[in-house]
Scaffold this motif. Structure first.
Motif, PDB file in Angstrom:
ATOM      1  N   VAL A 186      46.032  46.123  38.869  1.00  0.00           N
ATOM      2  CA  VAL A 186      46.967  47.158  38.414  1.00  0.00           C
ATOM      3  C   VAL A 186      47.607  47.827  39.620  1.00  0.00           C
ATOM      4  O   VAL A 186      46.916  48.195  40.581  1.00  0.00           O
ATOM      5  N   SER A 187      48.921  47.988  39.569  1.00  0.00           N
ATOM      6  CA  SER A 187      49.608  48.674  40.663  1.00  0.00           C
ATOM      7  C   SER A 187      49.250  50.156  40.640  1.00  0.00           C
ATOM      8  O   SER A 187      48.743  50.681  39.647  1.00  0.00           O
ATOM      9  N   ASN A 188      49.543  50.844  41.745  1.00  0.00           N
ATOM     10  CA  ASN A 188      49.218  52.277  41.786  1.00  0.00           C
ATOM     11  C   ASN A 188      50.078  53.084  40.822  1.00  0.00           C
ATOM     12  O   ASN A 188      49.838  54.274  40.620  1.00  0.00           O
ATOM     13  N   ARG A 189      51.066  52.431  40.179  1.00  0.00           N
ATOM     14  CA  ARG A 189      51.869  53.096  39.143  1.00  0.00           C
ATOM     15  C   ARG A 189      51.332  52.806  37.741  1.00  0.00           C
ATOM     16  O   ARG A 189      51.893  53.287  36.757  1.00  0.00           O
ATOM     17  N   GLY A 190      50.294  51.993  37.662  1.00  0.00           N
ATOM     18  CA  GLY A 190      49.698  51.702  36.366  1.00  0.00           C
ATOM     19  C   GLY A 190      50.219  50.440  35.715  1.00  0.00           C
ATOM     20  O   GLY A 190      49.852  50.130  34.576  1.00  0.00           O
ATOM     21  N   GLU A 191      51.048  49.663  36.405  1.00  0.00           N
ATOM     22  CA  GLU A 191      51.580  48.419  35.861  1.00  0.00           C
ATOM     23  C   GLU A 191      50.579  47.287  36.094  1.00  0.00           C
ATOM     24  O   GLU A 191      50.143  47.056  37.226  1.00  0.00           O
ATOM     25  N   ILE A 192      50.211  46.569  35.028  1.00  0.00           N
ATOM     26  CA  ILE A 192      49.301  45.440  35.156  1.00  0.00           C
ATOM     27  C   ILE A 192      50.085  44.252  35.711  1.00  0.00           C
ATOM     28  O   ILE A 192      50.979  43.726  35.060  1.00  0.00           O
ATOM     29  N   LEU A 193      49.741  43.844  36.919  1.00  0.00           N
ATOM     30  CA  LEU A 193      50.455  42.762  37.602  1.00  0.00           C
ATOM     31  C   LEU A 193      49.852  41.397  37.328  1.00  0.00           C
ATOM     32  O   LEU A 193      50.570  40.390  37.318  1.00  0.00           O
ATOM     33  N   LEU A 194      48.529  41.353  37.147  1.00  0.00           N
ATOM     34  CA  LEU A 194      47.837  40.088  36.922  1.00  0.00           C
ATOM     35  C   LEU A 194      46.710  40.292  35.910  1.00  0.00           C
ATOM     36  O   LEU A 194      46.052  41.339  35.915  1.00  0.00           O
ATOM     37  N   THR A 195      46.489  39.274  35.088  1.00  0.00           N
ATOM     38  CA  THR A 195      45.381  39.290  34.135  1.00  0.00           C
ATOM     39  C   THR A 195      44.675  37.944  34.182  1.00  0.00           C
ATOM     40  O   THR A 195      45.328  36.904  34.193  1.00  0.00           O
ATOM     41  N   ARG A 196      43.360  37.976  34.221  1.00  0.00           N
ATOM     42  CA  ARG A 196      42.564  36.766  34.084  1.00  0.00           C
ATOM     43  C   ARG A 196      41.422  37.048  33.110  1.00  0.00           C
ATOM     44  O   ARG A 196      40.837  38.133  33.138  1.00  0.00           O
ATOM     45  N   GLU A 197      41.132  36.066  32.253  1.00  0.00           N
ATOM     46  CA  GLU A 197      40.065  36.213  31.269  1.00  0.00           C
ATOM     47  C   GLU A 197      39.081  35.059  31.384  1.00  0.00           C
ATOM     48  O   GLU A 197      39.427  33.978  31.836  1.00  0.00           O
ATOM     49  N   ASP A 198      37.857  35.317  30.940  1.00  0.00           N
ATOM     50  CA  ASP A 198      36.879  34.247  30.872  1.00  0.00           C
ATOM     51  C   ASP A 198      35.692  34.704  30.033  1.00  0.00           C
ATOM     52  O   ASP A 198      35.541  35.899  29.749  1.00  0.00           O
ATOM     53  N   VAL A 199      34.855  33.736  29.685  1.00  0.00           N
ATOM     54  CA  VAL A 199      33.670  34.044  28.893  1.00  0.00           C
ATOM     55  C   VAL A 199      32.707  34.929  29.676  1.00  0.00           C
ATOM     56  O   VAL A 199      31.972  35.722  29.091  1.00  0.00           O
ATOM     57  N   GLY A 200      32.713  34.830  30.996  1.00  0.00           N
ATOM     58  CA  GLY A 200      31.866  35.662  31.849  1.00  0.00           C
ATOM     59  C   GLY A 200      32.686  36.654  32.637  1.00  0.00           C
ATOM     60  O   GLY A 200      33.759  36.334  33.143  1.00  0.00           O
ATOM     61  N   ARG A 201      32.165  37.870  32.788  1.00  0.00           N
ATOM     62  CA  ARG A 201      32.896  38.914  33.515  1.00  0.00           C
ATOM     63  C   ARG A 201      33.043  38.583  34.993  1.00  0.00           C
ATOM     64  O   ARG A 201      34.070  38.879  35.602  1.00  0.00           O
ATOM     65  N   HIS A 202      32.009  37.949  35.572  1.00  0.00           N
ATOM     66  CA  HIS A 202      32.083  37.596  36.987  1.00  0.00           C
ATOM     67  C   HIS A 202      33.180  36.570  37.245  1.00  0.00           C
ATOM     68  O   HIS A 202      33.915  36.654  38.225  1.00  0.00           O
ATOM     69  N   VAL A 203      33.266  35.593  36.348  1.00  0.00           N
ATOM     70  CA  VAL A 203      34.275  34.544  36.522  1.00  0.00           C
ATOM     71  C   VAL A 203      35.673  35.112  36.332  1.00  0.00           C
ATOM     72  O   VAL A 203      36.602  34.776  37.075  1.00  0.00           O
ATOM     73  N   ALA A 204      35.836  35.978  35.336  1.00  0.00           N
ATOM     74  CA  ALA A 204      37.142  36.606  35.132  1.00  0.00           C
ATOM     75  C   ALA A 204      37.574  37.353  36.387  1.00  0.00           C
ATOM     76  O   ALA A 204      38.737  37.270  36.807  1.00  0.00           O
ATOM     77  N   LEU A 205      36.630  38.061  37.017  1.00  0.00           N
ATOM     78  CA  LEU A 205      36.959  38.806  38.233  1.00  0.00           C
ATOM     79  C   LEU A 205      37.255  37.867  39.400  1.00  0.00           C
ATOM     80  O   LEU A 205      38.207  38.084  40.161  1.00  0.00           O
TER      81      LEU A 205
END
Length: 267
Positions: A172-191
């Motif tokens: 998320v940019s410092n203005r609150g705009e989500i620039l990138l999204t990644r998803e996965d079954v595991g939180r570690h992998v998503a990150l």
């Protein structure tokens, strides 16, 4: 579904038949279920770890995992990546600079990391807390930016909307705009996938923060520090070890965040 067919075309779910009981009635329905496969990371010919995850954004994952695990110092340390799908899963052959092999030896694993955790399978307690560079700047947290990102986050969680089974990580940019999204079954992998994407796209990590749908556990903070962001925001609870590490590494840590609510545990 053949694994080879989902590596490139972004298919992340399968439709399965299920018997559902609701309000006293059984009925047959079709449900969308998240695809999960074993992904083996093989560095310079040596198997390092097997992670269970979706077969999407694997290149992002390789870069992110390699960075957050301290295997590489920059993306330039990775010379080539080859995906080899087979009937059992996906093998990823990664060629790294020979100097990285020493770091790989220092992070030996004796078992598969079933959720993509950066700690599972290490053979020594001393390997859990590794040396990292502290965050060397003070990220200015803006409550309105966090609120904006939280409000926009649900609409960007395509995997979770379809299956109800995915975690998400956002840059998320410092203005609150989500620039990138990644998803996965595991939180570690998503990150890890998010961090890999940030670095591949050469986004300045100091200009924003990371938001996740998960809890703030120790290894999530460790990965955020490796990504060189100044603020980690999670929607669920923190742990004591996560808070302790955040203080040591000078990264701000917020948890239990909702629109209009922030618990700031460090910073």
């Amino acid at each position: 579904m053949a694994i080879a067919s989902v590596v490139n075309d972004k298919v992340f779910f399968e439709e399965v038949k299920v018997q559902r009981y609701q309000e006293g009635i059984w009925e047959s329905i079709v449900d969308s279920v998240l695809v999960e496969v074993p992904v083996a990371l093989i560095y310079n010919g040596y198997s390092h770890v097997v992670v269970m995850c979706t077969p999407n954004d694997i290149i992002d994952f390789v870069y992110g995992f390699s960075l957050t695990e301290g295997i590489i110092k920059s993306l330039n340390d990775i010379r080539s990546i080859e995906l080899v799908p087979n009937e059992r899963g996906i093998e990823v052959a990664i060629e790294v600079d020979p100097l990285c092999v020493v770091r790989i030896e220092g992070r030996k694993r004796q078992m598969s990391a079933r959720t993509g955790c950066g700690i599972c399978g290490l053979d020594s307690l001393s390997d859990v807390v590794r040396e990292q560079e502290k965050i060397d700047f003070d990220f200015v947290m803006d409550e309105a930016s966090i609120d904006r990102a939280l409000q926009d986050s649900s609409a960007l969680q395509m995997m979770n909307q379809k299956t109800g089974g995915a975690h998400a990580a956002f840059f998320v940019s410092n203005r609150g705009e989500i620039l990138l999204t990644r998803e996965d079954v595991g939180r570690h992998v998503a990150l890890d996938k998010l961090i890999g994407a940030i670095h591949q796209k050469k986004i300045n990590s100091k200009t924003g923060f990371i938001l996740t749908t998960s809890r703030a556990s120790f290894e999530m903070v460790q990965k955020a520090v490796a990504a060189k962001v100044g603020l980690l925001v999670t929607m669920s609870a923190p742990t004591t070890m996560a808070i302790k590490l955040a203080k040591q590494m000078n990264i701000k840590l917020a948890a239990f965040t909702r629109v209009g609510k922030i618990n700031l545990y460090q910073g």
